[in-house]
Design a protein around this motif. Sequence first.
Motif, short mmCIF file in Angstrom:
data_model
loop_
_atom_site.label_atom_id
_atom_site.label_comp_id
_atom_site.label_asym_id
_atom_site.label_seq_id
_atom_site.Cartn_x
_atom_site.Cartn_y
_atom_site.Cartn_z
N THR A 3 0.82 -1.21 0.00
CA THR A 3 0.00 0.00 0.00
C THR A 3 0.86 1.27 0.00
O THR A 3 0.39 2.33 0.38
N THR A 4 2.11 1.15 -0.43
CA THR A 4 2.99 2.31 -0.50
C THR A 4 2.38 3.34 -1.44
O THR A 4 1.93 3.01 -2.53
N LYS A 5 2.35 4.59 -0.98
CA LYS A 5 1.82 5.64 -1.83
C LYS A 5 2.78 5.85 -3.00
O LYS A 5 3.99 5.79 -2.84
N THR A 6 2.22 6.11 -4.15
CA THR A 6 3.03 6.36 -5.32
C THR A 6 2.66 7.71 -5.91
O THR A 6 1.71 7.82 -6.68
N ASN A 7 3.38 8.72 -5.50
CA ASN A 7 3.24 10.04 -6.08
C ASN A 7 4.65 10.57 -6.29
O ASN A 7 5.64 9.89 -5.97
N LEU A 8 4.79 11.76 -6.87
CA LEU A 8 6.13 12.28 -7.15
C LEU A 8 6.98 12.40 -5.89
O LEU A 8 8.17 12.09 -5.91
N HIS A 9 6.38 12.84 -4.80
CA HIS A 9 7.12 12.95 -3.54
C HIS A 9 7.75 11.60 -3.17
O HIS A 9 8.94 11.52 -2.88
N HIS A 10 6.95 10.56 -3.19
CA HIS A 10 7.45 9.24 -2.80
C HIS A 10 8.40 8.65 -3.84
O HIS A 10 9.35 7.95 -3.49
N LEU A 11 8.18 8.95 -5.12
CA LEU A 11 9.12 8.49 -6.15
C LEU A 11 10.49 9.13 -5.93
O LEU A 11 11.51 8.43 -5.99
N PHE A 12 10.52 10.42 -5.66
CA PHE A 12 11.79 11.08 -5.43
C PHE A 12 12.48 10.51 -4.19
O PHE A 12 13.70 10.33 -4.18
N GLU A 13 11.72 10.21 -3.15
CA GLU A 13 12.30 9.55 -1.97
C GLU A 13 12.89 8.20 -2.36
O GLU A 13 13.99 7.86 -1.95
N GLN A 14 12.16 7.43 -3.14
CA GLN A 14 12.60 6.11 -3.57
C GLN A 14 13.90 6.21 -4.38
O GLN A 14 14.77 5.35 -4.29
#
Length: 84
Positions: A3-14
């Motif tokens: 259920t990991t959120k997938t938005n630009l914020h989280h993509l950049f963190e990843q």
Amino acid sequence: MDTTKTNLHHLFEQLGLDSTPEAIAAFIVHHQMDRHTPLSQAAFWTASQKNFIQEALDADAQWTEVIEQLDTQLRKSGSTPAGR
């Protein structure tokens, strides 16, 4: 189920990048791409970032939609190669 959120914020963190809204906006402005280079092959990625992007796209993973969103934003004014 992941259920990991997938938005630009989280993509950049990843990707290990600064994920503040200002940093994301600056990244997009400073990394415009031409329409011919695949996102995963852009010169500004590290090897591990390239691998993550390509593997996510190949697997049609949960990250695919947000990676495609970033791809679109990086090409908005990138009809010619960067630096021209």
